[in-house]
Enzyme design. Structure first.
Site, PDB file in Angstrom:
ATOM      1  N   ALA A  63     -38.951 -33.870   4.248  1.00 24.28           N
ATOM      2  CA  ALA A  63     -39.131 -33.609   5.842  1.00 24.28           C
ATOM      3  C   ALA A  63     -39.896 -34.665   6.515  1.00 24.28           C
ATOM      4  O   ALA A  63     -40.871 -35.293   6.017  1.00 24.28           O
ATOM      5  CB  ALA A  63     -39.825 -32.353   5.785  1.00 24.28           C
ATOM      6  N   ASN A 118     -34.344 -35.166   7.212  1.00 24.08           N
ATOM      7  CA  ASN A 118     -34.693 -33.690   7.366  1.00 24.08           C
ATOM      8  C   ASN A 118     -35.716 -33.439   8.515  1.00 24.08           C
ATOM      9  O   ASN A 118     -36.647 -34.283   8.273  1.00 24.08           O
ATOM     10  CB  ASN A 118     -35.312 -33.050   6.183  1.00 24.08           C
ATOM     11  CG  ASN A 118     -35.598 -31.666   6.424  1.00 24.08           C
ATOM     12  OD1 ASN A 118     -36.739 -31.122   6.460  1.00 24.08           O
ATOM     13  ND2 ASN A 118     -34.554 -30.791   6.146  1.00 24.08           N
ATOM     14  N   CYS A 149     -38.848 -23.381   9.514  1.00 18.12           N
ATOM     15  CA  CYS A 149     -40.420 -23.483   9.845  1.00 18.12           C
ATOM     16  C   CYS A 149     -40.860 -22.468  10.793  1.00 18.12           C
ATOM     17  O   CYS A 149     -40.263 -21.904  11.538  1.00 18.12           O
ATOM     18  CB  CYS A 149     -40.654 -25.033  10.561  1.00 18.12           C
ATOM     19  SG  CYS A 149     -39.847 -26.364   9.920  1.00 18.12           S
ATOM     20  N   ASN A 211     -31.564 -22.375   2.462  1.00 17.63           N
ATOM     21  CA  ASN A 211     -33.083 -22.612   2.042  1.00 17.63           C
ATOM     22  C   ASN A 211     -33.314 -22.109   0.979  1.00 17.63           C
ATOM     23  O   ASN A 211     -32.662 -20.996   0.483  1.00 17.63           O
ATOM     24  CB  ASN A 211     -33.906 -22.455   3.256  1.00 17.63           C
ATOM     25  CG  ASN A 211     -35.058 -23.691   3.209  1.00 17.63           C
ATOM     26  OD1 ASN A 211     -35.414 -23.958   2.199  1.00 17.63           O
ATOM     27  ND2 ASN A 211     -35.541 -23.915   4.411  1.00 17.63           N
ATOM     28  N   THR A 212     -34.688 -22.094   0.522  1.00 14.86           N
ATOM     29  CA  THR A 212     -35.072 -21.334  -0.717  1.00 14.86           C
ATOM     30  C   THR A 212     -35.351 -19.761  -0.138  1.00 14.86           C
ATOM     31  O   THR A 212     -35.493 -19.565   1.102  1.00 14.86           O
ATOM     32  CB  THR A 212     -36.481 -21.821  -1.159  1.00 14.86           C
ATOM     33  OG1 THR A 212     -37.373 -21.897  -0.042  1.00 14.86           O
ATOM     34  CG2 THR A 212     -36.446 -23.463  -1.677  1.00 14.86           C
ATOM     35  N   GLY A 236     -33.544 -22.834  -8.045  1.00  9.82           N
ATOM     36  CA  GLY A 236     -32.959 -22.990  -9.110  1.00  9.82           C
ATOM     37  C   GLY A 236     -31.553 -22.069  -9.354  1.00  9.82           C
ATOM     38  O   GLY A 236     -31.065 -21.650  -8.181  1.00  9.82           O
TER      39      GLY A 236
END
Length: 324
Positions: A63, A118, A149, A211-212, A236
């Protein structure tokens, strides 16, 4: 009703001639669909001793924000049996240092691999300021907007969860550059397909999914969170079904290319994303654990293509057959 995905984009001759793994995304030709995901690969040059970037489709940098960010307190990363959790806090040296120091070093390493930067912001105008500041920087061929964000001027809500903020961010970045814009969406958005439509209508050329996922890992002996920040983003292998479903849902809603991301550890995982509608596949956590893995995924994708008599891997994009 049977869900029918939009057809895969037609490859321009320059891409078709580039090889059987080539993909066309937002006007760029990628020599293969494997890209290093943002955050896990730094700014590329940090991996020069362990990864041959030129064997991959590309890299999405760590980022970049307007001002430097120290990030969250340590520990920032913790492993658990199902994957990894992190709360780095978008630490980065800021726009000016990335432009002056990091991107020229990356440019010296790549000629075939594509580079996307990013971009993060904590107010609506900050995304466009980063894009404008890096628009003519070395190596940069496009931007990935991380709209997960928090908008600190609007109570901390994610930009991607606020339709007006999302539209304003993408439109302002669109005015700041003619280069491709890829909008990165969260998997926990309740209406991810509708959010994708808004991003595309506002000027996005492609989308990254996903995203996560927010989570919490507890140090039971210490009776406290394993991360210094507390909660974090889970990544993961367990994210593959989540990311593939999000990819498929968005593929039904919009016709722009998709970067599938989440849990990829093998060509089998990558193919799930491709069949669901992704044109590129990002590898993050697995590449941190084994930096040679992305190159093996490229090799194994080509072997799968040859074994199944597929002339061009792009021909399988979005061909998942949904049950009737």
């Amino acid at each position: 009703m049977t869900a029918v995905a939009p057809p895969a984009p037609t490859l321009p001759r320059s891409v078709a001639d580039a090889g059987p793994l080539a993909m066309a995304v937002a006007g760029l030709s990628f020599q293969n669909p494997v890209v290093l995901a943002s955050g896990t690969a730094g700014y590329g040059h940090e991996l020069r001793e362990v990864v041959d970037l030129e064997r991959l489709g590309g890299i999405v940098t760590k980022a970049v924000s307007v001002e430097p960010r120290k990030g969250n307190p340590a520990p920032r990363v913790a492993e658990f049996p199902g994957g990894m959790i992190n709360a780095v806090g978008l630490a980065n040296p800021g726009l000016e240092v990335v432009r002056r120091d990091h991107l020229p070093r990356l440019a010296a390493l790549v000629s075939r691999a594509r580079v996307l930067v990013n971009v993060v912001g904590f107010a609506v105008d900050e995304f466009a300021r980063v894009v404008e500041g890096l628009d003519d920087a070395p190596a940069v061929e496009g931007f990935e907007l991380n709209v997960s964000c928090p908008n600190v001027k609007a109570g901390g809500a994610e930009f991607g969860s606020d339709q007006l903020a999302l539209r304003t961010v993408v439109e302002s970045c669109r005015r700041a550059t003619r280069k491709p814009l890829v909008v990165k969406l969260s998997p926990v958005l309740p209406q991810v397909a509708e959010t994708a439509r808004i991003a595309v209508d506002s000027g996005a050329d492609a989308l990254t999914l996903t995203n996560t996922i927010p989570g919490l890992v507890v140090d039971v002996d210490g009776r406290r969170p394993a991360l210094g920040f507390g909660s974090g983003g889970v990544s993961g292998a367990g994210l593959v079904p989540v990311g593939v479903l999000a990819t498929w849902r968005v593929r039904q809603a919009v016709r722009v290319p998709i970067v599938g991301l989440g849990g990829v550890r093998s060509a089998h995982d990558a193919l799930q994303y491709l069949l669901a509608g992704a044109s590129l596949v990002g590898i993050g956590t697995a590449a941190m654990q084994d930096p040679r893995l992305p190159e093996r995924v490229v090799r194994d994708l080509d072997r799968w293509r040859d074994r199944h008599g597929v002339a061009r891997l792009a021909d399988v994009v979005g061909t998942l057959q949904w049950p009737t």
